[in-house]
Design an enzyme around this catalytic site. Structure first.
Site, short mmCIF file in Angstrom:
data_model
loop_
_atom_site.label_atom_id
_atom_site.label_comp_id
_atom_site.label_asym_id
_atom_site.label_seq_id
_atom_site.Cartn_x
_atom_site.Cartn_y
_atom_site.Cartn_z
N LEU A 113 16.33 -38.67 -15.84
CA LEU A 113 15.12 -39.03 -15.72
C LEU A 113 14.01 -38.92 -16.74
CD1 LEU A 113 16.43 -38.21 -12.80
CD2 LEU A 113 14.20 -38.67 -11.96
N VAL A 171 17.52 -30.91 -10.75
CA VAL A 171 17.48 -29.98 -11.95
C VAL A 171 16.13 -30.19 -12.61
CG1 VAL A 171 18.68 -29.05 -13.98
CG2 VAL A 171 20.09 -30.24 -12.10
N GLY A 201 10.06 -35.22 -15.94
CA GLY A 201 11.44 -35.24 -16.77
C GLY A 201 12.34 -34.19 -16.09
N SER A 202 13.46 -34.86 -15.90
CA SER A 202 14.23 -33.91 -15.00
C SER A 202 15.75 -34.34 -14.88
CB SER A 202 13.81 -33.97 -13.60
OG SER A 202 13.42 -35.22 -13.00
N ARG A 203 16.62 -34.13 -14.26
CA ARG A 203 18.05 -34.79 -14.06
C ARG A 203 18.56 -34.44 -12.32
NH1 ARG A 203 22.65 -33.19 -17.91
NH2 ARG A 203 24.62 -33.43 -16.86
#
Length: 233
Positions: A113, A171, A201-203
């Protein structure tokens, strides 16, 4: 007048159209928007402060947007994307130990993301929450492979009505410092239902049970709650 084909829409209808065009803000982001608006009001007489506050309010409303999504209906075998973003990995990996799913490799689909993506997470399958576990860690860039193992994360395990266990892992990224999970063990989540949020901002890693037919590939864009990633056997 006789013969008229319709009437002019009233104020209520126009208001409904405006509401339908506005994207709602996730509850976790409302205080950020309110804080930016407060800054603009306090400094309203000073143009730089006013403009800064309004710009921040717009940026926060954009980042924390929570658009309505329509998951596939009438299907109990589909797995939908838990987040908006770009698929950065489709591979085999052992789920995090705190998921309690054993040491066998599972099919993993990872979604990155960016700052401009919707950061709300949605249930990839309909099922009951069997476990939630948060693990502290580092904050390397979420698009790197090692982010899944070393970054701060929260694992959500869902069990479908057919008894299949699916793990969805939020995450944190290099900028993200806050993972929000808004559900509890024992809750029943509908397909595509919102359950959490990662800031800035991530996963999201999805670990699927054996026998899932995966229909996506690396580089593909996903829409949380709508894009079909695969089908349960």
């Amino acid at each position: 007048m006789a013969g008229r084909l319709g009437t002019r829409p009233g104020f209520g209808h126009m208001a409904d159209m405006v509401r339908g065009a506005l994207v709602p803000v996730h509850p976790d982001g409302r205080r950020f928007v309110a804080g930016a608006v407060a800054l603009a009001l306090v400094g309203w007489r000073w143009r730089p402060v006013r403009c800064l506050g309004l710009a921040l309010a717009g940026a926060m409303a954009f980042f924390f947007r929570n658009p309505a999504r329509v998951p596939p209906t009438g299907r109990t075998d589909v797995v939908v994307a838990p987040a908006d973003g770009e698929i950065c990995a489709v591979d085999l990996a052992v789920p995090p130990v705190e998921a309690g799913l054993g040491a066998q490799e599972r099919r993993r689909i990872s979604i990155f993301l960016s700052l401009t993506d919707v950061h709300v997470q949605r249930a990839p399958v309909a099922g009951r929450v069997m476990g939630i576990a948060h693990t502290a860690g580092t904050f390397v860039s979420a698009d790197l492979p090692e982010a899944s193992d070393h970054n701060e994360r929260t694992v959500l395990v869902l069990r479908t009505p057919a008894g299949a266990d699916v793990a969805c892992v939020q995450v944190a990224g290099m900028i993200a410092r806050r993972i929000v999970t808004q559900t509890a063990v024992g809750d029943d989540l509908a397909l595509g239902q919102t359950y959490g949020l990662i800031r800035f901002g991530s996963r999201v890693d999805l670990y699927l049970p054996a026998g899932v037919a995966v229909d996506v590939q690396v580089g593909q864009r996903t829409i949380g709650g709508e894009t079909v990633l695969g089908r349960l056997s």
